[in-house]
Design a protein around this motif. Structure first.
Motif, mmCIF file in Angstrom:
data_model
loop_
_atom_site.group_PDB
_atom_site.id
_atom_site.type_symbol
_atom_site.label_atom_id
_atom_site.label_comp_id
_atom_site.label_asym_id
_atom_site.label_seq_id
_atom_site.Cartn_x
_atom_site.Cartn_y
_atom_site.Cartn_z
ATOM 1 N N SER A 122 43.822 41.724 37.793
ATOM 2 C CA SER A 122 44.782 40.779 38.371
ATOM 3 C C SER A 122 45.865 40.420 37.361
ATOM 4 N N LEU A 123 45.453 40.125 36.136
ATOM 5 C CA LEU A 123 46.422 39.781 35.100
ATOM 6 C C LEU A 123 47.362 40.941 34.803
ATOM 7 N N ALA A 124 46.790 42.141 34.692
ATOM 8 C CA ALA A 124 47.602 43.307 34.345
ATOM 9 C C ALA A 124 48.592 43.653 35.450
ATOM 10 N N LEU A 125 48.159 43.609 36.687
ATOM 11 C CA LEU A 125 49.043 43.931 37.798
ATOM 12 C C LEU A 125 50.180 42.921 37.907
ATOM 13 N N ALA A 126 49.888 41.666 37.623
ATOM 14 C CA ALA A 126 50.885 40.606 37.786
ATOM 15 C C ALA A 126 52.027 40.704 36.791
ATOM 16 N N VAL A 127 51.802 41.356 35.644
ATOM 17 C CA VAL A 127 52.855 41.397 34.615
ATOM 18 C C VAL A 127 53.492 42.774 34.476
ATOM 19 N N THR A 128 53.152 43.705 35.375
ATOM 20 C CA THR A 128 53.716 45.054 35.305
ATOM 21 C C THR A 128 54.382 45.412 36.627
ATOM 22 N N ASP A 129 55.173 46.479 36.590
ATOM 23 C CA ASP A 129 55.934 46.872 37.774
ATOM 24 C C ASP A 129 55.532 48.218 38.351
ATOM 25 N N ARG A 130 54.984 49.107 37.504
ATOM 26 C CA ARG A 130 54.816 50.495 37.924
ATOM 27 C C ARG A 130 53.404 51.029 37.784
ATOM 28 N N ILE A 131 52.773 50.739 36.675
ATOM 29 C CA ILE A 131 51.526 51.386 36.293
ATOM 30 C C ILE A 131 50.388 51.043 37.262
ATOM 31 N N SER A 132 49.541 52.026 37.539
ATOM 32 C CA SER A 132 48.340 51.782 38.340
ATOM 33 C C SER A 132 47.257 51.200 37.446
ATOM 34 N N VAL A 133 46.466 50.298 38.010
ATOM 35 C CA VAL A 133 45.419 49.629 37.246
ATOM 36 C C VAL A 133 44.065 49.940 37.880
ATOM 37 N N GLY A 134 43.168 50.491 37.073
ATOM 38 C CA GLY A 134 41.839 50.845 37.555
ATOM 39 C C GLY A 134 40.766 50.020 36.885
ATOM 40 N N THR A 135 39.687 49.782 37.602
ATOM 41 C CA THR A 135 38.542 49.064 37.035
ATOM 42 C C THR A 135 37.543 50.115 36.568
ATOM 43 N N GLY A 136 37.347 50.159 35.261
ATOM 44 C CA GLY A 136 36.481 51.218 34.745
ATOM 45 C C GLY A 136 35.298 50.713 33.943
ATOM 46 N N PHE A 137 34.292 50.079 34.561
ATOM 47 C CA PHE A 137 34.177 49.935 36.000
ATOM 48 C C PHE A 137 33.404 48.673 36.357
ATOM 49 N N LEU A 138 33.618 48.221 37.607
ATOM 50 C CA LEU A 138 32.933 47.039 38.119
ATOM 51 C C LEU A 138 31.438 47.329 38.227
ATOM 52 N N SER A 139 30.610 46.379 37.789
ATOM 53 C CA SER A 139 29.153 46.572 37.787
ATOM 54 C C SER A 139 28.567 46.186 39.145
ATOM 55 N N THR A 140 28.032 47.161 39.856
ATOM 56 C CA THR A 140 27.542 46.905 41.213
ATOM 57 C C THR A 140 26.397 45.894 41.295
ATOM 58 N N PRO A 141 25.514 45.780 40.298
ATOM 59 C CA PRO A 141 24.459 44.774 40.444
ATOM 60 C C PRO A 141 24.957 43.331 40.320
ATOM 61 N N VAL A 142 26.169 43.153 39.799
ATOM 62 C CA VAL A 142 26.639 41.820 39.464
ATOM 63 C C VAL A 142 27.400 41.166 40.610
ATOM 64 N N ARG A 143 28.171 41.973 41.375
ATOM 65 C CA ARG A 143 29.068 41.387 42.374
ATOM 66 C C ARG A 143 28.732 41.877 43.772
ATOM 67 N N ASN A 144 28.577 40.947 44.706
ATOM 68 C CA ASN A 144 28.331 41.297 46.096
ATOM 69 C C ASN A 144 29.417 42.249 46.591
ATOM 70 N N VAL A 145 29.038 43.251 47.364
ATOM 71 C CA VAL A 145 29.989 44.264 47.794
ATOM 72 C C VAL A 145 31.097 43.690 48.671
ATOM 73 N N VAL A 146 30.796 42.660 49.453
ATOM 74 C CA VAL A 146 31.829 42.059 50.296
ATOM 75 C C VAL A 146 32.839 41.309 49.431
ATOM 76 N N THR A 147 32.357 40.593 48.429
ATOM 77 C CA THR A 147 33.263 39.917 47.506
ATOM 78 C C THR A 147 34.162 40.926 46.801
ATOM 79 N N ALA A 148 33.571 42.037 46.355
ATOM 80 C CA ALA A 148 34.357 43.078 45.695
ATOM 81 C C ALA A 148 35.397 43.662 46.644
ATOM 82 N N ALA A 149 35.006 43.914 47.880
ATOM 83 C CA ALA A 149 35.941 44.463 48.862
ATOM 84 C C ALA A 149 37.103 43.504 49.103
ATOM 85 N N MET A 150 36.807 42.222 49.208
ATOM 86 C CA MET A 150 37.870 41.238 49.397
ATOM 87 C C MET A 150 38.799 41.203 48.193
ATOM 88 N N ASP A 151 38.218 41.206 46.993
ATOM 89 C CA ASP A 151 39.029 41.161 45.773
ATOM 90 C C ASP A 151 39.974 42.354 45.697
#
Length: 288
Positions: A51-80
């Motif tokens: 979120s922070l990186a996307l908010a201050v840039t204009d072009r570059i793609s931002v990837g999560t490398g990587f979100l830990s599946t045991p930590v975050r509910n899949v619906v919460t992740a999908a919404m995010d």
């Protein structure tokens, strides 16, 4: 015709969070293809960093490398991910994985079968992104008539972080790309790529510690790393002039890797200059 090889930057977890905006802006200005943000106990969370990186840039793609599946509910992740994609269309790259198992145990989130969780998670995540109403009663994922109110404006690719043979096979079957970490030794790369057996269009991203410039050998030799207590094979570090680094990456590409993620050494004295060199010197040579 295949897509050109991309070169991205991994934001190391040892970087103080308040430095992230400057690093993201530098990566954007340098022409790098991706900025990858990691999720690492107890330093960084991928969604906050993205979120922070996307908010201050204009072009570059931002990837999560990587979100830990045991930590975050899949619906919460999908919404995010969907919220980010609606605000920064075409620039959000979801990446998910098992999480570092010692950390998962440390925080009470370790599961008996990480592979089963990952398969259920990616399947549910893709269906949620597609706007489907889903009901699932799995070993780990249980959903009752769930549908996102705000879906992504376009399909989101899902990258899967994988290391073991079964995870690599699953990544090839279910993922749009596979994320290979810096823990993969040079001698293992070809074997890992062979196990992935990707679907058409599947990308294989490999992380490497890279140092560019006259002091590269010295920096690598004295590199304290970014993960205390975790040692890496010496073959996972690449150093030299921009041309030498690009040549080495090109040789690795011949083993089946399609894209690269660069991480600075833990003792890099000029991080912003390093980012500029990656984007303006190494990337053009790699793509030529």
């Amino acid at each position: 015709m295949s897509s050109p090889t991309s070169l991205g930057l991994m934001v190391p977890p040892s970087l103080p969070p308040e430095r992230l905006p400057d690093v993201a802006r530098a990566a954007d200005a340098a022409g790098l293809d991706y900025l990858w943000v990691c999720e690492d106990c107890f330093a960084t969370t991928s969604i906050a960093y993205a979120s922070l990186a996307l908010a201050v840039t204009d072009r570059i793609s931002v990837g999560t490398g990587f979100l830990s599946t045991p930590v975050r509910n899949v619906v919460t992740a999908a919404m995010d991910f969907s919220i980010l994609a609606r605000n920064f269309p075409g620039r959000v790259i979801p990446g998910v994985g098992h999480g570092w198992q010692p950390h998962m145990a440390q925080i009470g989130a370790k599961v008996t079968s990480p592979l089963t969780l990952l398969e259920e998670y990616v399947t549910a995540l893709r269906n949620l992104f597609a706007g489907k109403e889903i009901s699932v009663t799995g070993r780990y994922i249980t959903l009752d008539r769930v549908r996102l109110d705000w879906t992504p404006p376009a399909p989101l690719p899902i990258m899967i972080g994988a290391n073991g043979p079964n995870s690599l096979r699953l990544a090839g079957q279910l993922g749009d790309g596979t994320l290979l970490t810096s823990m993969v030794s040079s001698g293992a790369i070809a074997g890992y790529c062979a196990l992935i057996t990707p679907q058409p269009g599947h990308r294989i991203f490999l992380s490497r510690t890279i140092s560019v410039g006259a002091q590269a050998a010295e920096l690598i030799a004295a590199d304290p790393g970014h993960y205390p207590g975790i040692s890496f094979d010496a073959s996972t570090s690449i150093g030299g002039s921009a041309a030498e680094v690009a040549d080495t990456l090109s040789e690795i590409r011949d083993l089946g890797v399609t894209d690269f993620i660069a991480s600075p050494t833990g003792n890099e004295p000029d991080l912003l200059g390093y980012i500029h060199a990656l984007g303006q010197e190494v990337r053009p040579l790699l793509q030529s």
